[in-house]
Design a protein around this motif. Structure first.
Motif, PDB file in Angstrom:
ATOM      1  N   GLY A  72      38.714  59.108  26.126  1.00 26.25           N
ATOM      2  CA  GLY A  72      37.929  59.804  27.139  1.00 26.25           C
ATOM      3  C   GLY A  72      36.541  59.245  27.356  1.00 26.25           C
ATOM      4  O   GLY A  72      35.631  59.971  27.764  1.00 26.25           O
ATOM      5  N   VAL A  73      36.363  57.960  27.090  1.00 26.23           N
ATOM      6  CA  VAL A  73      35.054  57.313  27.319  1.00 26.23           C
ATOM      7  C   VAL A  73      34.761  57.309  28.820  1.00 26.23           C
ATOM      8  O   VAL A  73      35.618  56.961  29.632  1.00 26.23           O
ATOM      9  CB  VAL A  73      35.062  55.873  26.766  1.00 26.23           C
ATOM     10  N   GLY A  74      33.529  57.662  29.186  1.00 20.33           N
ATOM     11  CA  GLY A  74      33.205  57.842  30.591  1.00 20.33           C
ATOM     12  C   GLY A  74      32.559  56.670  31.299  1.00 20.33           C
ATOM     13  O   GLY A  74      32.314  56.746  32.506  1.00 20.33           O
ATOM     14  N   HIS A  75      32.260  55.585  30.589  1.00 21.21           N
ATOM     15  CA  HIS A  75      31.556  54.467  31.240  1.00 21.21           C
ATOM     16  C   HIS A  75      31.821  53.183  30.460  1.00 21.21           C
ATOM     17  O   HIS A  75      31.500  53.096  29.269  1.00 21.21           O
ATOM     18  CB  HIS A  75      30.061  54.766  31.284  1.00 21.21           C
ATOM     19  N   HIS A  76      32.413  52.209  31.123  1.00 22.76           N
ATOM     20  CA  HIS A  76      32.661  50.890  30.528  1.00 22.76           C
ATOM     21  C   HIS A  76      31.685  49.902  31.149  1.00 22.76           C
ATOM     22  O   HIS A  76      31.669  49.714  32.372  1.00 22.76           O
ATOM     23  CB  HIS A  76      34.100  50.438  30.797  1.00 22.76           C
ATOM     24  N   VAL A  77      30.881  49.268  30.323  1.00 23.05           N
ATOM     25  CA  VAL A  77      29.900  48.277  30.782  1.00 23.05           C
ATOM     26  C   VAL A  77      30.285  46.922  30.207  1.00 23.05           C
ATOM     27  O   VAL A  77      30.524  46.797  29.005  1.00 23.05           O
ATOM     28  CB  VAL A  77      28.476  48.646  30.333  1.00 23.05           C
ATOM     29  N   ALA A  78      30.339  45.902  31.049  1.00 27.13           N
ATOM     30  CA  ALA A  78      30.692  44.559  30.573  1.00 27.13           C
ATOM     31  C   ALA A  78      29.638  43.561  31.025  1.00 27.13           C
ATOM     32  O   ALA A  78      29.175  43.592  32.173  1.00 27.13           O
ATOM     33  CB  ALA A  78      32.063  44.138  31.082  1.00 27.13           C
ATOM     34  N   LEU A  79      29.277  42.677  30.124  1.00 29.36           N
ATOM     35  CA  LEU A  79      28.345  41.589  30.433  1.00 29.36           C
ATOM     36  C   LEU A  79      29.149  40.386  30.904  1.00 29.36           C
ATOM     37  O   LEU A  79      30.072  39.940  30.225  1.00 29.36           O
ATOM     38  CB  LEU A  79      27.526  41.228  29.203  1.00 29.36           C
ATOM     39  N   SER A  80      28.802  39.878  32.089  1.00 33.20           N
ATOM     40  CA  SER A  80      29.485  38.706  32.629  1.00 33.20           C
ATOM     41  C   SER A  80      28.446  37.665  33.041  1.00 33.20           C
ATOM     42  O   SER A  80      27.296  37.719  32.588  1.00 33.20           O
ATOM     43  CB  SER A  80      30.394  39.105  33.803  1.00 33.20           C
ATOM     44  N   VAL A  81      28.845  36.739  33.886  1.00 31.00           N
ATOM     45  CA  VAL A  81      28.029  35.564  34.171  1.00 31.00           C
ATOM     46  C   VAL A  81      27.775  35.430  35.665  1.00 31.00           C
ATOM     47  O   VAL A  81      28.714  35.529  36.468  1.00 31.00           O
ATOM     48  CB  VAL A  81      28.731  34.284  33.661  1.00 31.00           C
ATOM     49  N   VAL A  82      26.528  35.195  36.040  1.00 30.13           N
ATOM     50  CA  VAL A  82      26.207  34.881  37.435  1.00 30.13           C
ATOM     51  C   VAL A  82      26.956  33.610  37.840  1.00 30.13           C
ATOM     52  O   VAL A  82      26.935  32.610  37.122  1.00 30.13           O
ATOM     53  CB  VAL A  82      24.687  34.686  37.611  1.00 30.13           C
ATOM     54  N   GLY A  83      27.610  33.657  38.990  1.00 33.41           N
ATOM     55  CA  GLY A  83      28.269  32.471  39.526  1.00 33.41           C
ATOM     56  C   GLY A  83      29.734  32.329  39.198  1.00 33.41           C
ATOM     57  O   GLY A  83      30.352  31.316  39.564  1.00 33.41           O
ATOM     58  N   THR A  84      30.349  33.312  38.509  1.00 26.48           N
ATOM     59  CA  THR A  84      31.767  33.174  38.143  1.00 26.48           C
ATOM     60  C   THR A  84      32.625  32.855  39.359  1.00 26.48           C
ATOM     61  O   THR A  84      33.490  31.969  39.315  1.00 26.48           O
ATOM     62  CB  THR A  84      32.293  34.453  37.474  1.00 26.48           C
ATOM     63  N   GLU A  85      32.387  33.572  40.460  1.00 22.05           N
ATOM     64  CA  GLU A  85      33.229  33.403  41.644  1.00 22.05           C
ATOM     65  C   GLU A  85      32.924  32.114  42.397  1.00 22.05           C
ATOM     66  O   GLU A  85      33.706  31.687  43.241  1.00 22.05           O
ATOM     67  CB  GLU A  85      33.058  34.611  42.585  1.00 22.05           C
ATOM     68  N   ARG A  86      31.807  31.464  42.063  1.00 26.80           N
ATOM     69  CA  ARG A  86      31.430  30.231  42.762  1.00 26.80           C
ATOM     70  C   ARG A  86      31.885  28.970  42.038  1.00 26.80           C
ATOM     71  O   ARG A  86      31.711  27.865  42.564  1.00 26.80           O
ATOM     72  CB  ARG A  86      29.909  30.202  42.969  1.00 26.80           C
ATOM     73  N   MET A  87      32.456  29.115  40.839  1.00 28.52           N
ATOM     74  CA  MET A  87      32.942  27.953  40.100  1.00 28.52           C
ATOM     75  C   MET A  87      34.253  28.308  39.391  1.00 28.52           C
ATOM     76  O   MET A  87      34.377  28.188  38.170  1.00 28.52           O
ATOM     77  CB  MET A  87      31.875  27.475  39.107  1.00 28.52           C
ATOM     78  N   PRO A  88      35.277  28.745  40.157  1.00 25.13           N
ATOM     79  CA  PRO A  88      36.522  29.205  39.538  1.00 25.13           C
ATOM     80  C   PRO A  88      37.320  28.102  38.854  1.00 25.13           C
ATOM     81  O   PRO A  88      38.240  28.390  38.083  1.00 25.13           O
ATOM     82  CB  PRO A  88      37.296  29.801  40.722  1.00 25.13           C
ATOM     83  N   GLU A  89      36.972  26.840  39.124  1.00 23.22           N
ATOM     84  CA  GLU A  89      37.673  25.741  38.452  1.00 23.22           C
ATOM     85  C   GLU A  89      37.251  25.614  36.992  1.00 23.22           C
ATOM     86  O   GLU A  89      37.902  24.927  36.199  1.00 23.22           O
ATOM     87  CB  GLU A  89      37.426  24.422  39.191  1.00 23.22           C
ATOM     88  N   ASN A  90      36.159  26.282  36.629  1.00 24.22           N
ATOM     89  CA  ASN A  90      35.692  26.262  35.251  1.00 24.22           C
ATOM     90  C   ASN A  90      36.519  27.251  34.433  1.00 24.22           C
ATOM     91  O   ASN A  90      36.633  28.428  34.786  1.00 24.22           O
ATOM     92  CB  ASN A  90      34.201  26.647  35.217  1.00 24.22           C
TER      93      ASN A  90
END
Length: 251
Positions: free
Chosen positions: A87-105
Motif C-alpha cells: 500500500g505504498v502511496g508514492h514511488h520516486v525513481a531517479l533517472s537521467v536527463v537525455g534518456t529519450e534523446r540517446m536510445p542507442e545507448n
C-alpha cells in the motif's frame, strides 16, 4: 513519514537518508548491505511495511547492455509489486536527463524501460531526471581516455553536485506524486570539452583534452543538447568551482 530509500547505502542514497532524517522523516536504507535485494525480492515485504514513500536510486552493478536492462526490469518489477501489496502511496525513481534523446545507448535504453514499467504500473509516481554528477566527472574523463588523450565532444554539459540531486529528490518525495517527471541540473552550463580541459588542469592531470565531434560518451555520440535539460528544469545551488571535491587527487 516512513520513506524507504532503495540503494540507500550508495552515493545519492546515503545523502538522501541523512537529509530526510534531518527533516524528521523515518528514512530507511534498503540495499543488499542491509538485507534487501530487489533482484530476488529478499527483504522487500519487511522493509516496506508501513512505508508511505519508496525512493529508488539503485543502480546496476554491470553496465553491459543486457545485464543493465535485466537489472532495471527485474528490480523495478519486484519493487512495484511489493509496493502495491504494502500500500505504498508514492514511488520516486531517479533517472537521467537525455534518456529519450540517446536510445542507442544501452544504459539509457535500460532506464527508458524502467520508466515505462513505472508509468504503466498504475502506482502514483514521480520521475526525477538528473544530469551527470560532479562525483562522476573523473570517471567520464577516464572512460574517454585513449593513449593519454581525453577525447570529448564539443556539446553542452550541465553537471550537478550529488548533494543537490539528493535535495531535489527528497523534495519531490515528500510532495504529492507528479505522475510525470521533473528535470534537475547544475546551475551552470558548459561546453563539455572546455569543462574537462579546465577540470583536468585543476587536477594537475597531464592528459591532453582533444575536442572531437565524434567522441563517444559511454559508447554513444551525444548531440549538442543530449546531456542538458529543457526549459523549466530545477537548478542546483552548488557551482563546480565551489564544489569541495573538484580538486581531489587520485582516481
Amino acid at each position: 513519514m516512513k520513506i524507504v530509500v532503495v540503494g540507500g547505502t550508495g552515493l545519492i542514497g546515503s545523502k538522501l537518508v541523512t537529509k530526510l532524517g534531518e527533516h524528521g522523516h523515518e528514512a530507511v536504507a534498503a540495499s543488499p548491505n542491509t538485507g534487501v535485494d530487489t533482484l530476488t525480492g529478499e527483504g522487500l515485504e519487511e522493509v516496506l511495511t508501513g512505508a508511505q514513500v519508496v525512493i529508488d536510486v539503485s543502480n546496476s552493478p554491470s553496465f553491459e547492455p543486457a545485464a543493465v536492462l535485466e537489472f532495471f526490469e527485474t528490480s523495478t518489477g519486484n519493487l512495484l509489486a511489493a509496493e502495491a501489496a504494502a500500500g505504498v502511496g508514492h514511488h520516486v525513481a531517479l533517472s537521467v536527463v537525455g534518456t529519450e534523446r540517446m536510445p542507442e545507448n544501452g544504459y539509457f535504453r535500460a532506464k527508458i524501460a524502467q520508466e515505462q514499467l513505472i508509468e504503466k504500473s498504475g502506482r502514483p509516481f514521480s520521475l526525477v531526471h538528473a544530469t551527470q554528477f560532479f562525483e562522476f566527472v573523473r570517471g567520464i574523463a577516464d572512460e574517454a581516455t585513449d593513449d593519454d588523450k581525453v577525447r570529448i565532444a564539443p556539446v553542452r554539459f550541465q553537471p550537478i553536485a550529488g548533494d543537490d540531486v539528493a535535495r531535489a529528490v527528497g523534495r519531490v518525495a515528500v510532495g504529492s506524486p507528479l505522475n510525470g517527471r521533473v528535470e534537475v541540473a547544475g546551475p551552470e552550463q558548459f561546453r563539455m570539452d572546455e569543462f574537462f580541459r579546465e577540470a583536468l588542469a585543476g587536477w594537475n592531470d597531464p592528459r591532453e583534452v582533444v575536442t572531437d565531434p565524434h567522441a563517444l560518451y559511454f559508447g554513444s555520440t551525444p548531440g549538442e543538447r543530449t546531456l542538458v535539460p529543457g526549459d523549466g528544469a530545477t537548478l542546483g545551488e552548488i557551482r563546480y568551482s565551489d564544489w569541495p571535491g573538484r580538486n581531489a587527487t587520485g582516481k
